[in-house]
Design a protein around this motif. Structure first.
Motif, PDB file in Angstrom:
ATOM      1  N   LYS A  33       0.806  -1.222   0.000  1.00  0.00           N
ATOM      2  CA  LYS A  33       0.000   0.000   0.000  1.00  0.00           C
ATOM      3  C   LYS A  33       0.838   1.270   0.000  1.00  0.00           C
ATOM      4  O   LYS A  33       0.435   2.285  -0.555  1.00  0.00           O
ATOM      5  CB  LYS A  33      -0.932   0.017   1.218  1.00  0.00           C
ATOM      6  N   ASP A  34       2.001   1.230   0.650  1.00  0.00           N
ATOM      7  CA  ASP A  34       2.829   2.436   0.723  1.00  0.00           C
ATOM      8  C   ASP A  34       4.305   2.064   0.732  1.00  0.00           C
ATOM      9  O   ASP A  34       4.680   0.906   0.924  1.00  0.00           O
ATOM     10  CB  ASP A  34       2.466   3.289   1.939  1.00  0.00           C
ATOM     11  N   GLU A  35       5.141   3.067   0.541  1.00  0.00           N
ATOM     12  CA  GLU A  35       6.583   2.843   0.440  1.00  0.00           C
ATOM     13  C   GLU A  35       7.180   2.339   1.758  1.00  0.00           C
ATOM     14  O   GLU A  35       8.081   1.503   1.757  1.00  0.00           O
ATOM     15  CB  GLU A  35       7.276   4.138   0.011  1.00  0.00           C
TER      16      GLU A  35
END
Length: 164
Positions: A33-35
């Motif tokens: 979903k995110d870095e």
């Protein structure tokens, strides 16, 4: 997993961090979903690429691959990272539990064990109980039932052995 070069990881533990998962018989691609979540996975799994004998078992939960109806053990031999897409692709193969869980032991009954265990405990559950019933009568409509029981009770025991 007992070996120094083995590990087991359940996707259920980090599923909330994933956007999607795509599985084949030889790979699983996870879109994070995110870095930050992606980088965490990258730090943890990079070790598998650092030596040929390293591997881990990635357990896809029910439905994580879309088509699997039960937990699926996947043997990971190599990991590829895509920084641009925040995706991690694990390369390996699907297996079965009997093959990957090579250190389990289920005993029915007892056996002498000479190996050192962290926990080795046995106990018995006693089933020798007298039942205080010698005779009883009851009626149902026109029928009368009577039973007699001499020395009524249960006899025996269950033996349990726990080894860790």
């Amino acid at each position: 997993m007992p070996g120094d070069e083995e590990n087991i990881i359940s996707m259920e533990k980090f599923e909330p961090l994933l956007q999607s998962t795509e599985c084949t018989n030889k790979s699983m691609t996870m879109d994070f979903k995110d870095e930050r979540s992606y980088q965490y996975g990258q730090r943890l799994w990079q070790w598998v690429n650092e030596a040929d004998e390293r591997k881990f078992i990635l357990v896809a939960g029910n439905g994580h691959c879309g088509w699997n109806q039960h937990r699926l053990p996947f043997v990971v031999l190599n990991v590829r990272f895509s920084d641009a897409n925040n995706t991690i692709t694990v390369i390996g193969y699907g297996s079965d539990w009997k093959t990957v869980a090579h250190t389990y032991e289920l005993l029915v009954g007892g056996h002498p064990s000479s190996e050192k265990r962290d926990i080795d405990h046995t106990f018995s559950f006693d089933l020798n109980h007298a039942l205080p019933m010698s005779s009883k009568s009851f009626s149902m409509g026109d029928f009368k039932f009577t039973y007699d029981c001499d020395d009524c009770g249960t006899k025996g025991e269950f033996d349990f052995q726990f080894e860790l």
